[in-house]
Design an enzyme around this catalytic site. Structure first.
Site, PDB file in Angstrom:
ATOM      1  CB  ALA A 148      -0.937  -0.012   1.206  1.00 23.80           C
ATOM      2  CE1 TYR A 149       5.922   5.305   2.435  1.00 20.50           C
ATOM      3  CE2 TYR A 149       7.337   3.811   1.215  1.00 20.50           C
ATOM      4  CZ  TYR A 149       7.134   5.024   1.829  1.00 20.50           C
ATOM      5  OH  TYR A 149       8.138   5.953   1.846  1.00 20.50           O
ATOM      6  CB  ALA A 150       5.058   0.374  -3.063  1.00 25.02           C
TER       7      ALA A 150
END
Length: 245
Positions: A148-150
């Site tokens: 999700a961060y990426a």
């Protein structure tokens, strides 16, 4: 060397109280910029700003649109906008909580979008500006536990390139800097359960060391100068050779 000064330019650095943010603030101030240290952590932002000529600290919560709007009203005209703030929740994607996705989307992508929408018109009107988005090499190449961060950090690529095209005639540039493995408190927190992991990561880097906040800040600061006036729409890694394009 001509073209490296930023005398009188007003620069906003989000996440300015963090390790990379503080390094960016210091470099921009050393070039003569009047830096606004923008962070949800106002006390530590104030510590970063203290002692730097013309620097000041202002609170902003990128997850809250009213806070972003109030910040833009308070800050006044801005010449340089460095989107450095970010949050990360590390866990395998299938185990991740969608509530954490929302926080990362709000801080890592929606916040920069709204902040740019509010501050970019002034740059366009004055015919000069710099946008620098600090993303992540994990967004370029993928990173275990950071799905999700990426995804949210990769969204900055499309935003930055679109803005590079739309703002070019006003001499406003827009670029992305992607740190690789960097020795920050965030990295140390993520690896505290497995301390030997830091050494393993360093051995896998061609330059055989972790990056430092100063490594990232040097490129960010350069992209804000007139020497970088012909660089726009680019995604640049600071990774010790992990990512090569």
């Amino acid at each position: 060397m001509d073209g490296l000064g930023l005398d009188g330019r007003v620069a906003v650095v989000t996440g300015g109280a963090g390790a990379i943010g503080a390094a960016v603030v210091a470099d921009l101030a050393a070039l003569g910029a009047l830096v606004v240290v923008a962070d949800v952590d106002l006390p530590n932002a104030g510590k970063v700003a203290s002692g730097l000529p013309g620097a000041r600290a202002l609170a902003v919560d990128l997850a809250a649109p009213p806070s972003v709007e109030a910040f833009c009203e308070a800050v006044g005209p801005v010449d340089i906008l460095v989107h450095n703030a970010g949050v990360s929740v590390v866990q395998p994607f299938i185990e991740s909580d969608p509530a954490s996705w929302d926080l990362m989307w709000q801080v890592n992508l929606r916040g920069p979008m709204l902040l740019t929408k509010l501050l970019l018109p002034g740059m366009l009107g004055r015919g000069w500006g710099r946008l620098v988005f600090v993303s992540s090499d994990g967004a370029r190449a993928g990173s275990g536990g950071e799905g999700a961060y990426a995804a949210t950090k990769a969204g900055l690529f499309g935003l930055a390139k679109t803005l590079a095209r739309e703002a070019a005639r006003a001499q406003v540039t827009s670029n992305v800097v992607c740190p690789g493995p960097t020795d920050t408190p965030m990295l140390r927190r993520v690896t505290q359960a497995e301390p030997e992991l830091v050494g393993k990561i360093a051995r896998g880097i061609p330059l055989r060391r972790l990056g430092t906040p100063a490594d990232v800040a040097g490129l960010v600061a350069y992209l804000c100068t007139d020497r970088a006036a012909y660089i726009t729409g680019q995604i640049l890694s600071v990774s010790g050779g992990v990512t090569m394009h």
